[in-house]
Write a protein that holds these residues in place. Structure first.
Motif, PDB file in Angstrom:
ATOM      1  N   SER A 251      -2.226   8.423 -20.740  1.00 54.50           N
ATOM      2  CA  SER A 251      -2.502   9.868 -20.690  1.00 54.50           C
ATOM      3  C   SER A 251      -1.229  10.663 -20.421  1.00 54.50           C
ATOM      4  N   CYS A 252      -0.373  10.163 -19.532  1.00 53.11           N
ATOM      5  CA  CYS A 252       0.876  10.875 -19.231  1.00 53.11           C
ATOM      6  C   CYS A 252       1.834  10.850 -20.418  1.00 53.11           C
ATOM      7  N   VAL A 253       1.840   9.756 -21.160  1.00 50.48           N
ATOM      8  CA  VAL A 253       2.702   9.655 -22.341  1.00 50.48           C
ATOM      9  C   VAL A 253       2.343  10.716 -23.369  1.00 50.48           C
ATOM     10  N   LYS A 254       1.085  11.158 -23.376  1.00 49.45           N
ATOM     11  CA  LYS A 254       0.681  12.198 -24.324  1.00 49.45           C
ATOM     12  C   LYS A 254       1.525  13.457 -24.162  1.00 49.45           C
ATOM     13  N   ILE A 255       1.892  13.782 -22.939  1.00 51.52           N
ATOM     14  CA  ILE A 255       2.720  14.966 -22.712  1.00 51.52           C
ATOM     15  C   ILE A 255       4.104  14.757 -23.321  1.00 51.52           C
ATOM     16  N   ALA A 256       4.613  13.545 -23.213  1.00 48.11           N
ATOM     17  CA  ALA A 256       5.948  13.246 -23.738  1.00 48.11           C
ATOM     18  C   ALA A 256       5.979  13.190 -25.255  1.00 48.11           C
TER      19      ALA A 256
ATOM     20  N   ARG B  34      -2.752  12.130 -12.926  1.00 48.56           N
ATOM     21  CA  ARG B  34      -1.451  12.798 -12.824  1.00 48.56           C
ATOM     22  C   ARG B  34      -0.432  12.046 -11.975  1.00 48.56           C
ATOM     23  N   GLU B  35      -0.844  10.995 -11.324  1.00 44.79           N
ATOM     24  CA  GLU B  35       0.101  10.238 -10.503  1.00 44.79           C
ATOM     25  C   GLU B  35       1.211   9.602 -11.342  1.00 44.79           C
ATOM     26  N   GLY B  36       1.015   9.522 -12.663  1.00 49.62           N
ATOM     27  CA  GLY B  36       2.020   8.894 -13.525  1.00 49.62           C
ATOM     28  C   GLY B  36       2.959   9.865 -14.216  1.00 49.62           C
TER      29      GLY B  36
ATOM     30  N   ILE C  24      -2.847  19.332 -18.655  1.00 49.39           N
ATOM     31  CA  ILE C  24      -3.368  18.741 -19.887  1.00 49.39           C
ATOM     32  C   ILE C  24      -4.208  17.518 -19.563  1.00 49.39           C
ATOM     33  N   ILE C  25      -3.821  16.780 -18.532  1.00 47.03           N
ATOM     34  CA  ILE C  25      -4.549  15.561 -18.188  1.00 47.03           C
ATOM     35  C   ILE C  25      -5.347  15.775 -16.912  1.00 47.03           C
ATOM     36  N   GLY C  26      -6.386  14.991 -16.748  1.00 52.09           N
ATOM     37  CA  GLY C  26      -7.242  15.105 -15.581  1.00 52.09           C
ATOM     38  C   GLY C  26      -6.494  14.786 -14.297  1.00 52.09           C
ATOM     39  N   ALA C  27      -6.994  15.334 -13.183  1.00 55.11           N
ATOM     40  CA  ALA C  27      -6.306  15.196 -11.899  1.00 55.11           C
ATOM     41  C   ALA C  27      -6.122  13.737 -11.497  1.00 55.11           C
ATOM     42  N   GLY C  28      -7.074  12.887 -11.836  1.00 54.68           N
ATOM     43  CA  GLY C  28      -6.998  11.491 -11.445  1.00 54.68           C
ATOM     44  C   GLY C  28      -5.894  10.720 -12.134  1.00 54.68           C
TER      45      GLY C  28
END
Length: 488
Positions: free
Chosen positions: A264-269, A334-336, A328-332
């Motif tokens: 999910s975090c890679v989606k931002i990148a 975002r730690e990544g 963009i991603i859910g709160a659960g």
């Protein structure tokens, strides 16, 4: 600068479909990460299976997209006639169609052992649906490439956007309205949308003057197999971490959860991959068309410089507005978020490597690209296998930097010996160093200031970078369309 205007125009159109598409797809990330909780591991399953489909797509297209450009731009003897591009298309399509048919036969014939091996023994349907999707995607890749060869970016972009809007509409229907929140529906919707776009290509296929050329096929295969190796290594650089992660992570039950966070975090990148893809769509046909021009090397050097300038600007934009983009991603999940700048740096290296790759494609020495990519891929895989058990998804992010960086450096060193291009290394180095300084400033502000102050300072830093670009390399008077308003 004027010679780059055509490239900029096509890149803008291709980029429009890519940018809008990626932006709208970003809307699916909060949808999925909200309706598929982190603990379910469903988003990790989606990330894992899509990684396999990306690899399969490279195998099934067999390097034939680049091969189409290479041979369609040939000017054969009169026997080739005006329908020569159609002959090239027909031969390429026959190769991909045959590979696709064999793949589907093997998948449906051996689905049970395949599903058991991959850990989806209770969900054969996931693999069958995505198998059909990747088969249709492989078939679509050839007419999409032909649209690029024909310089029809608007038609290309229309079909790409049609898929995106249909995909998002059905996802909203199933997840929000009908409350169908299983990962099954992610794959099912993709199957429906891909099938629809495949049908949309039928009118284009009926316009082709079909003619298979056996002697052409032999030349194509000789050219394309190193590109296939290059493509396999290249896509592994992008997806190997997501394939390897569940296999080596010490806690099997937690693996899909952690992979979901990373995915999910890679989606931002992926804004960096979006820019690289848009540039590639416009640039690849032009490179082969300009290969015999006297000023071709100057053109390639300038294109590299401007590509790097705009990717660095995008890097700063994403980092600078991370306080907003994180939603963009859910709160659960975002730690990544800390991996995002690392993954973007890897994507920039991949884009530079793509630019460097044309020296061996233009002299028909694609074997070099295969070697560079294999070495880079080996580095990436080694980092992932050795470090994921200890560092989790952080190893995935740094593995990309190591793999792309290795391939990029090798391609530059050997390319300058075999087919030298005078890249403006001094300017490029200054831009990279300036970006590093501004990034460090943004990271520092994050630790000492509230969000509103971070956004203000980061905006000023981005404006400073823009001012440097305009002052040094991109005067407003030289821009297409709007340039005339700045010439006085």
């Amino acid at each position: 600068m004027a010679k780059l205007n055509g490239l900029m125009k096509d890149t803008a159109i291709y980029g429009l479909s890519s940018i809008i598409g990626r932006f709208l797809n970003y809307l699916l990330v909060p949808l999925y990460t909200h309706y598929m909780p982190k603990e379910s591991g469903d988003y990790g399953v989606s990330t894992n299976i899509y990684a396999y489909t990306a690899l399969l797509l490279v195998l099934l297209t067999f390097g034939m997209e680049t091969t189409l450009f290479r041979f369609a731009n040939d000017k054969p003897a009169p026997e080739g006639g005006k329908n020569w591009p159609d002959t090239v298309f027909s031969t390429v399509f026959a190769v991909v169609g045959s590979l696709t048919a064999v793949f589907l036969a093997l998948l449906f014939g051996f689905i049970t052992p395949i599903a058991d091996y991959l850990g989806y023994g209770e969900h054969h349907e996931y693999l069958l649906m995505m198998g059909v999707v990747v088969a249709m995607d492989a078939l679509q890749a050839i007419p999409f490439s032909f649209l690029r060869f024909q310089k029809r970016p608007v038609h290309f972009a229309t079909l790409k956007l049609l898929f995106i809007f249909l995909n998002i509409g059905l996802n909203l229907l199933y997840f929000v309205v009908l409350s169908k929140t299983s990962v099954f529906y992610v794959f099912f919707i993709n199957l429906l949308c891909t099938g629809f776009i495949t049908v949309c290509f039928l009118p284009e296929l009926f316009k082709i003057h079909w003619h298979f050329d056996g002697s052409l096929l032999r030349r194509m295969l000789s050219y394309s197999w190193p590109i296939l190796i290059l493509g396999i290594a290249g896509i592994l650089n992008q997806v190997a971490d997501k394939i390897i992660f569940p296999l080596v992570y010490p806690d099997a039950a937690e693996a899909n959860v952690q992979l979901g966070i990373y995915g999910s975090c890679v989606k931002i990148a992926m804004i960096m991959a979006m820019i690289t893809q848009a540039f590639r769509y416009a640039y690849e046909p032009i490179v082969f068309a300009k290969a015999k021009d006297a000023d071709s090397k100057e053109y390639y050097a300038a294109a590299m410089k401007y590509f790097l300038i705009f990717t660095l600007l995008a890097f700063l934009g994403v980092v600078g507005y991370m306080p907003i983009l994180q939603y963009i991603i859910g709160a659960g999940y975002r730690e990544g978020l800390g991996v995002v700048p690392i993954v973007m740096a890897a994507e920039i290296m991949m884009g530079v490597y793509f630019n460097l790759s044309f020296w061996y494609k233009l002299i028909d020495k694609t074997i070099y690209g295969a070697v560079f990519s294999i070495i880079g891929c080996a580095v990436l895989i080694a980092v992932n296998v050795l470090l994921i058990p200890r560092y989790g998804y952080w190893a995935c992010a740094w593995g990309g930097v190591a793999g792309y960086g290795t391939a990029m450096v090798l391609s530059y060193i050997v390319g300058q010996q075999k087919n030298p291009i005078n890249y403006p290394m001094k300017d490029i180095t200054l831009y990279v160093l300036f970006t590093v300084v501004l990034y460090a400033a943004m990271e520092y502000v994050t630790t000492v200031a509230p969000v509103w102050a971070q956004l203000i300072v980061n905006t000023l830093l981005i404006v400073l970078f823009l001012a440097y670009i305009i002052r040094k390399d991109l005067p407003l008077s030289g821009l297409p369309v709007i340039g005339k308003y700045f010439r006085h």
